[in-house]
Design an enzyme around this catalytic site. Structure first.
Site, PDB file in Angstrom:
ATOM      1  N   ASP A 152      56.444  41.643  68.125  1.00  0.00           N
ATOM      2  CA  ASP A 152      56.547  41.842  69.565  1.00  0.00           C
ATOM      3  C   ASP A 152      56.651  40.524  70.309  1.00  0.00           C
ATOM      4  OD1 ASP A 152      56.106  44.379  68.726  1.00  0.00           O
ATOM      5  OD2 ASP A 152      54.217  44.686  69.800  1.00  0.00           O
ATOM      6  N   ASP A 199      59.867  41.314  75.460  1.00  0.00           N
ATOM      7  CA  ASP A 199      59.140  41.286  74.200  1.00  0.00           C
ATOM      8  C   ASP A 199      60.179  41.028  73.109  1.00  0.00           C
ATOM      9  OD1 ASP A 199      56.768  41.925  75.484  1.00  0.00           O
ATOM     10  OD2 ASP A 199      56.363  43.716  74.287  1.00  0.00           O
ATOM     11  N   HIS A 207      60.622  48.320  72.496  1.00  0.00           N
ATOM     12  CA  HIS A 207      60.804  47.789  71.147  1.00  0.00           C
ATOM     13  C   HIS A 207      61.871  48.608  70.408  1.00  0.00           C
ATOM     14  CE1 HIS A 207      56.435  46.358  71.790  1.00  0.00           C
ATOM     15  NE2 HIS A 207      57.305  45.574  72.407  1.00  0.00           N
ATOM     16  N   ASP A 255      62.846  48.581  67.333  1.00  0.00           N
ATOM     17  CA  ASP A 255      62.801  48.741  65.874  1.00  0.00           C
ATOM     18  C   ASP A 255      62.297  50.086  65.347  1.00  0.00           C
ATOM     19  OD1 ASP A 255      60.253  48.117  66.696  1.00  0.00           O
ATOM     20  OD2 ASP A 255      59.969  46.423  65.339  1.00  0.00           O
ATOM     21  N   CYS A 297      57.130  46.008  62.823  1.00  0.00           N
ATOM     22  CA  CYS A 297      56.342  45.536  63.973  1.00  0.00           C
ATOM     23  C   CYS A 297      55.282  44.522  63.567  1.00  0.00           C
ATOM     24  CB  CYS A 297      55.606  46.690  64.638  1.00  0.00           C
ATOM     25  SG  CYS A 297      56.601  48.100  65.018  1.00  0.00           S
TER      26      CYS A 297
HETATM   27  N1  ARG Z   1      58.283  52.413  70.999  1.00  0.00           N
HETATM   28  C1  ARG Z   1      58.518  52.786  69.633  1.00  0.00           C
HETATM   29  C2  ARG Z   1      58.299  54.261  69.402  1.00  0.00           C
HETATM   30  O1  ARG Z   1      57.357  54.809  69.879  1.00  0.00           O
HETATM   31  C3  ARG Z   1      57.636  52.030  68.702  1.00  0.00           C
HETATM   32  C4  ARG Z   1      58.126  50.668  68.453  1.00  0.00           C
HETATM   33  C5  ARG Z   1      57.081  49.831  67.849  1.00  0.00           C
HETATM   34  N2  ARG Z   1      57.637  48.558  67.588  1.00  0.00           N
HETATM   35  C6  ARG Z   1      56.973  47.426  67.699  1.00  0.00           C
HETATM   36  N3  ARG Z   1      57.620  46.306  67.407  1.00  0.00           N
HETATM   37  N4  ARG Z   1      55.741  47.356  68.130  1.00  0.00           N
HETATM   38  O2  ARG Z   1      59.081  54.879  68.727  1.00  0.00           O
END
Ligand code: ARG
Length: 376
Positions: free
Chosen positions: A123, A207, A256, A258, A360
């Site tokens: 992040d 981020d 995010h 990923d 992550c």
């Molecule tokens: N927002 C994403 C979801 O709920 C999770 C991503 C988490 N990624 C991270 N690099 N903390 O699907």
């Protein structure tokens, strides 16, 4: 027989800078793995509300500003340690951030808060070539998160890395839309479509986990924590050697990239069936195959306070053949095997509870890669 490709690989290994990574898939040599020790539940504010679902708000209301409950920390810490052991067994050097008590409160001229954790290096840090960039972040709870990584950053600097910190936002009230509707998913869908998020354009913020890397081409999303000015800063900073593309997904709650859009190897990208990408033609025109993730297997009652079940897509690629996938996501194992990968299963669901999975909780420091183009 030593092919010419082998000799090129061996030769390049010798001369790799200490920090060196251009994509998500080349052979991994060194990585930072986050930790949950010292983690603090963030105080419940507009940004937390905008990124969590009403059924979980009690958790932040009850524990906000206090250390994570021990019964959540311990099993997550064990799974992280086991993940490190697996990585080392695969020949990867593992580094960890410092242990910091994130529950101590801080006050700047603009706001007061307590911290979060050093569990998700993805992040806050991104490596682009031999440069490691500390992202400015957007949550007040994450303002001082960089402190856990400073020992490592100094070490990499001394060993020749280029170390950059993006401009720190003030995080004053102007950066946030305190009226951002948070009651229903429908509201958020509508606002996301309009390009309205809980962060404003008052000052740049992003981020690092909103960026994914394919050599010369980087893909970034405007999200609840990455604004357009943040993307502009990144584009200007990187200059002509890189192209920064903005992608948009049908996602009421982008934060995010990923668990939404994951390049797997040159010519192959994994997409989220619930979050189609509006610019997927960029990939199709470049000759990439687009594959859609299979459904996650996580039971509904699993405590997931900060993310969706799509963490099953949040895999870590060790090289174009080996991929680490959560142990109980069996449909995903089959899926990756069909794509020609060797799957390394690792149990990680207790870490999910902290909001992330293998991608992550890591930041790849060195992959055996060089700057390339992949058809864009
Ligand atoms: N927002 C994403 C979801 O709920 C999770 C991503 C988490 N990624 C991270 N690099 N903390 O699907």
């Amino acid at each position: 027989m030593l092919t010419s490709e082998h000799s090129k690989r061996l030769a390049s290994t010798k001369t790799l800078p200490i920090v060196n990574s251009y994509n998500e898939w080349d052979t991994l040599q060194e990585i930072i793995v986050g930790r949950v020790e010292g983690a603090c539940v963030p105080q419940f504010d507009a940004t937390i509300k905008a990124n969590t679902y009403p059924k979980n708000w009690w958790f932040f209301q009850k524990y906000g500003g206090r250390p994570y409950p021990q019964e959540l920390l311990e099993p997550a810490s064990k799974q992280l340690n086991e993940f490190c052991r697996v990585l080392e067994g695969e020949g990867v050097t593992v580094r960890r951030p410092d242990i910091i008590d994130f529950s101590s409160s801080y006050k700047t001229p603009d706001f007061e808060a307590t911290g979060l954790y050093a569990a998700m290096p993805r992040d806050i840090l991104t490596v682009i070539g031999n440069e490691i960039i500390e992202a400015p972040m957007a949550w007040r709870a994450r303002f001082f998160e960089y402190r856990a990584y400073r020992s490592l950053m100094k070490e990499y600097l001394k060993q020749g890395a280029k170390w950059t910190t993006a401009p720190k936002p003030l995080m004053s009230d102007e950066l946030y839309d305190f009226d951002y509707p948070i009651e229903t998913v429908e509201d958020r869908h509508e606002l996301a479509e309009l390009g309205r998020f809980v962060t404003t354009e008052f000052e740049p913020c992003f981020d690092a986990a909103d960026i994914t890397r394919c050599g010369r081409d980087l893909f970034v999303q405007r999200s609840q924590v990455t604004n357009k000015l943040g993307i502009t800063w990144l584009r200007n900073h990187l200059g002509d050697r890189f192209r920064v593309h903005t992608l948009k997904f049908q996602d009421p709650n982008p934060m995010h990239i990923d668990a939404t859009f994951v390049p797997l190897r040159p010519g192959l990208v994994l997409t989220n069936p619930d979050r189609p990408c509006y610019q997927i033609d960029i990939f199709k025109k470049a000759g990439w195959d687009v594959v859609t993730a299979v459904q996650p297997t996580l039971p509904d009652n699993w405590p997931l306070y900060m993310s969706s079940k799509w963490l099953c897509m949040n895999i870590l690629i060790l090289d174009p053949k080996r991929v680490i996938v959560e142990k109980d996501e069996e449909p995903m194992h089959k899926f990756f095997k069909n794509l020609g990968f060797e799957v390394i299963p690792v149990a990680f669901r207790h870490v999910y509870t902290f909001g992330g999975s293998f991608h992550c909780v890591t930041c790849d420091i060195r992959r055996d890669s060089q700057l390339e183009e992949y058809g864009f």
